[in-house]
Scaffold this active site. Structure first.
Site, PDB file in Angstrom:
ATOM      1  N   HIS A 135       0.845  -1.205   0.000  1.00  0.00           N
ATOM      2  CA  HIS A 135       0.000   0.000   0.000  1.00  0.00           C
ATOM      3  C   HIS A 135       0.880   1.255   0.000  1.00  0.00           C
ATOM      4  CE1 HIS A 135      -3.365   2.650   1.400  1.00  0.00           C
ATOM      5  NE2 HIS A 135      -2.378   3.249   2.060  1.00  0.00           N
ATOM      6  N   GLU A 136       1.928   1.235   0.832  1.00  0.00           N
ATOM      7  CA  GLU A 136       2.816   2.405   0.923  1.00  0.00           C
ATOM      8  C   GLU A 136       3.629   2.595  -0.352  1.00  0.00           C
ATOM      9  OE1 GLU A 136       2.474   4.604   3.135  1.00  0.00           O
ATOM     10  OE2 GLU A 136       1.063   3.384   4.264  1.00  0.00           O
ATOM     11  N   HIS A 139       1.543   4.286  -2.925  1.00  0.00           N
ATOM     12  CA  HIS A 139       1.505   5.747  -2.754  1.00  0.00           C
ATOM     13  C   HIS A 139       2.704   6.382  -3.466  1.00  0.00           C
ATOM     14  CE1 HIS A 139      -1.779   6.763  -0.087  1.00  0.00           C
ATOM     15  NE2 HIS A 139      -1.375   5.993   0.910  1.00  0.00           N
ATOM     16  N   GLU A 201      -5.937   7.306  -0.777  1.00  0.00           N
ATOM     17  CA  GLU A 201      -5.973   6.067   0.003  1.00  0.00           C
ATOM     18  C   GLU A 201      -6.592   4.925  -0.800  1.00  0.00           C
ATOM     19  OE1 GLU A 201      -4.343   5.354   2.558  1.00  0.00           O
ATOM     20  OE2 GLU A 201      -3.688   7.409   2.799  1.00  0.00           O
TER      21      GLU A 201
HETATM   22 ZN   LIG Z   1      -2.188   5.293   2.686  1.00  0.00          ZN
END
Ligand SMILES: [Zn+2]
Length: 278
Positions: A135-136, A139, A201
């Site tokens: 997830h990071e 980003h 997100e």
């Molecule tokens: Zn996030």
């Protein structure tokens, strides 16, 4: 003849630069196809990220947990290779594991990853940790940090002379920008510190789940992770008041994208399922 107001002439003189910045600013986010506004170059962003990463290294206590360190390294290795094979970010990956009881992790622009030991109870197993890292990384690959910084700079009217946009008169980094980047880095998965916007997100969830599956981890793990995250006590803010997505919404979206991500998992050459328990 009435003389022109000063701001008009200033604007006029800087117009070609502004236009240039806008032209170079349009990029497309992988897997979602969204057009984004990005006027901070990767080189500028990476320079700032490196400073933040070094600062964390000098101020935060490094973890001495050898086993955790090895697992984090293995996970980052697999997830970063998955991201590279799909979207080819030119990152110089690096990791710091910090001994601090906060449920947090982030990936600074350019691939500098920071994991706090307090994430372990929530990650629960290797694949849970991989879901956080993926997830990071998503980003960072989607350049959300640069996009957010661009929005801040644009809002401040800081579109000034080209490449010097991040530097003050003395050539040093603007402390405000440094602070902003710190905030970007801390903008983390967990939503405890300073969450990104709802759009960012959900985008990182979707791309991250693809990386997770491509890396050989069961993509359903991301659903379980967010389910556990939803149990962290947070102030009760109605969804429509918050710019951060509700955990329930994330879980629902991750469930929706499971059939798509499952295909990446089925095609993965090595499958690790949920990996080892943490
Ligand atoms: Zn996030």
């Amino acid at each position: 003849m009435r003389s022109e107001p000063r701001w008009v002439s200033t604007l006029w003189r800087s117009l070609p630069l502004v236009v240039l910045a806008m032209i170079s600013a349009c990029a497309t986010v992988p897997h979602t196809g969204r057009n984004q506004f990005n006027m901070v170059s990767d080189a500028q962003l990476n320079e700032l990220a490196l400073k933040v990463f070094d600062e964390i290294g000098s101020k935060e206590p490094a973890s001495t947990d050898k086993r955790l360190g090895e697992i984090v390294k293995r996970v980052v290795d697999r997830v970063s290779k998955a991201a590279e094979s799909l979207d080819g970010p030119a990152f110089k990956w690096d990791i710091r594991v910090i001994d601090k009881d906060i449920p947090n992790a982030f990936c600074l622009p350019g691939g500098k990853i920071v994991v706090y030991s307090g994430i372990v109870p929530y990650a629960k197993n290797e694949a849970g940790l991989a879901a956080v890292v993926a997830h990071e990384v998503a980003h960072a690959v989607a350049r959300h940090g640069g996009e957010r910084l661009s929005q801040k700079l644009a809002l401040r009217g800081a579109i000034t002379a080209g490449g010097e946009v991040l530097k003050g008169k003395d050539g040093k980094l603007d402390p405000k920008v440094q602070m902003a980047l710190g905030a970007l880095g801390m903008g983390a998965t967990i939503g405890v510190v300073l969450p990104y916007s709802r759009l960012h997100e959900l985008e990182a969830d979707r791309i991250g789940q693809i990386y997770l599956a491509k890396a050989g981890y069961d993509p359903a793990t991301a659903i379980d992770l967010w389910d556990r995250m939803s149990k962290i006590k947070k102030p009760p803010i109605p969804v429509w008041l918050s710019t951060h997505p509700a955990d329930e919404e994330r879980v629902e979206k991750l469930r929706e994208s499971l059939p798509e991500t499952q295909k990446y998992y089925d095609a993965a050459t090595a499958k690790y399922g949920r990996g080892v328990p943490l």
